[in-house]
Design a protein around this motif. Sequence first.
Motif, PDB file in Angstrom:
ATOM      1  N   ALA A 170      63.795  74.211  16.534  1.00 46.80           N
ATOM      2  CA  ALA A 170      63.286  75.541  16.883  1.00 46.80           C
ATOM      3  C   ALA A 170      63.911  76.619  16.003  1.00 46.80           C
ATOM      4  O   ALA A 170      63.221  77.555  15.573  1.00 46.80           O
ATOM      5  N   TRP A 171      65.206  76.504  15.728  1.00 45.55           N
ATOM      6  CA  TRP A 171      65.860  77.462  14.830  1.00 45.55           C
ATOM      7  C   TRP A 171      65.237  77.398  13.444  1.00 45.55           C
ATOM      8  O   TRP A 171      64.965  78.426  12.817  1.00 45.55           O
ATOM      9  N   GLN A 172      64.989  76.177  12.952  1.00 41.99           N
ATOM     10  CA  GLN A 172      64.344  76.021  11.641  1.00 41.99           C
ATOM     11  C   GLN A 172      62.954  76.641  11.653  1.00 41.99           C
ATOM     12  O   GLN A 172      62.559  77.314  10.698  1.00 41.99           O
ATOM     13  N   TRP A 173      62.206  76.395  12.737  1.00 42.23           N
ATOM     14  CA  TRP A 173      60.857  76.948  12.850  1.00 42.23           C
ATOM     15  C   TRP A 173      60.914  78.466  12.803  1.00 42.23           C
ATOM     16  O   TRP A 173      60.114  79.111  12.106  1.00 42.23           O
ATOM     17  N   ALA A 174      61.844  79.067  13.555  1.00 44.71           N
ATOM     18  CA  ALA A 174      61.961  80.530  13.603  1.00 44.71           C
ATOM     19  C   ALA A 174      62.333  81.090  12.224  1.00 44.71           C
ATOM     20  O   ALA A 174      61.760  82.098  11.777  1.00 44.71           O
ATOM     21  N   GLU A 175      63.271  80.436  11.544  1.00 47.35           N
ATOM     22  CA  GLU A 175      63.665  80.899  10.211  1.00 47.35           C
ATOM     23  C   GLU A 175      62.487  80.809   9.239  1.00 47.35           C
ATOM     24  O   GLU A 175      62.279  81.703   8.417  1.00 47.35           O
ATOM     25  N   GLN A 176      61.718  79.733   9.341  1.00 47.70           N
ATOM     26  CA  GLN A 176      60.556  79.555   8.481  1.00 47.70           C
ATOM     27  C   GLN A 176      59.481  80.610   8.797  1.00 47.70           C
ATOM     28  O   GLN A 176      58.868  81.169   7.882  1.00 47.70           O
ATOM     29  N   PHE A 184      56.080  84.138   7.068  1.00 49.47           N
ATOM     30  CA  PHE A 184      55.020  84.925   7.703  1.00 49.47           C
ATOM     31  C   PHE A 184      55.464  86.308   8.155  1.00 49.47           C
ATOM     32  O   PHE A 184      54.754  86.975   8.898  1.00 49.47           O
ATOM     33  N   ASP A 185      56.662  86.713   7.740  1.00 45.92           N
ATOM     34  CA  ASP A 185      57.175  88.044   8.060  1.00 45.92           C
ATOM     35  C   ASP A 185      57.230  88.316   9.562  1.00 45.92           C
ATOM     36  O   ASP A 185      56.965  89.424  10.017  1.00 45.92           O
ATOM     37  N   MET A 186      57.532  87.268  10.338  1.00 43.68           N
ATOM     38  CA  MET A 186      57.664  87.406  11.798  1.00 43.68           C
ATOM     39  C   MET A 186      59.041  87.957  12.141  1.00 43.68           C
ATOM     40  O   MET A 186      60.007  87.736  11.418  1.00 43.68           O
ATOM     41  N   ARG A 187      59.115  88.622  13.261  1.00 47.05           N
ATOM     42  CA  ARG A 187      60.396  88.996  13.863  1.00 47.05           C
ATOM     43  C   ARG A 187      60.605  88.009  15.006  1.00 47.05           C
ATOM     44  O   ARG A 187      59.787  87.944  15.928  1.00 47.05           O
ATOM     45  N   CYS A 188      61.662  87.241  14.933  1.00 51.31           N
ATOM     46  CA  CYS A 188      61.921  86.216  15.946  1.00 51.31           C
ATOM     47  C   CYS A 188      63.224  86.503  16.668  1.00 51.31           C
ATOM     48  O   CYS A 188      64.211  86.901  16.045  1.00 51.31           O
ATOM     49  N   THR A 189      63.218  86.310  17.975  1.00 46.59           N
ATOM     50  CA  THR A 189      64.444  86.376  18.762  1.00 46.59           C
ATOM     51  C   THR A 189      64.553  85.067  19.530  1.00 46.59           C
ATOM     52  O   THR A 189      63.566  84.549  20.047  1.00 46.59           O
ATOM     53  N   TYR A 190      65.767  84.534  19.575  1.00 47.17           N
ATOM     54  CA  TYR A 190      66.007  83.234  20.193  1.00 47.17           C
ATOM     55  C   TYR A 190      66.906  83.436  21.408  1.00 47.17           C
ATOM     56  O   TYR A 190      67.973  84.029  21.296  1.00 47.17           O
ATOM     57  N   ALA A 191      66.459  82.933  22.554  1.00 42.80           N
ATOM     58  CA  ALA A 191      67.249  83.030  23.790  1.00 42.80           C
ATOM     59  C   ALA A 191      67.451  81.627  24.348  1.00 42.80           C
ATOM     60  O   ALA A 191      66.481  80.942  24.675  1.00 42.80           O
ATOM     61  N   GLU A 192      68.713  81.202  24.427  1.00 45.82           N
ATOM     62  CA  GLU A 192      69.024  79.880  24.978  1.00 45.82           C
ATOM     63  C   GLU A 192      69.117  79.952  26.496  1.00 45.82           C
ATOM     64  O   GLU A 192      69.663  80.897  27.053  1.00 45.82           O
ATOM     65  N   GLY A 193      68.576  78.934  27.136  1.00 49.55           N
ATOM     66  CA  GLY A 193      68.660  78.809  28.582  1.00 49.55           C
ATOM     67  C   GLY A 193      69.328  77.486  28.934  1.00 49.55           C
ATOM     68  O   GLY A 193      69.672  76.697  28.054  1.00 49.55           O
TER      69      GLY A 193
END
Length: 105
Positions: A21-27, A32-41
């Motif tokens: 998921a981290w790799q996907w978000a970085e990619q 694609f110039d996305m802004r991604c935020t990652y929240a662990e649960g």
Amino acid sequence: MADIHIRRDHRLGLSGARKVAWQWAEQAEADFDMRCTYAEGDDVDEVQFARSGVNGTLRVSADHFELDAKLGFLLGAFKEHIEGEIVKNLDQLLAAKKPAARKKK
């Protein structure tokens, strides 16, 4: 608006799935110039992603990924292509994490 829903099962466990998921978000940010935020649960992580014309969530669990995205009016015309790219990228990341098949003797 067009909606995209993708689900991919895996056998990585939550720790391995987090790495993908981290790799996907970085990619997504880089390509694609996305802004991604990652929240662990405790049981499920969430990656929120957005850019002009698209926003959504990638839910990450011990046994599957589930992505839901909403495309704005203009990007909705390209739904098939966008969905295909997301599927391709996620499948490539998952394939890279699969354990190698053992050779039979």
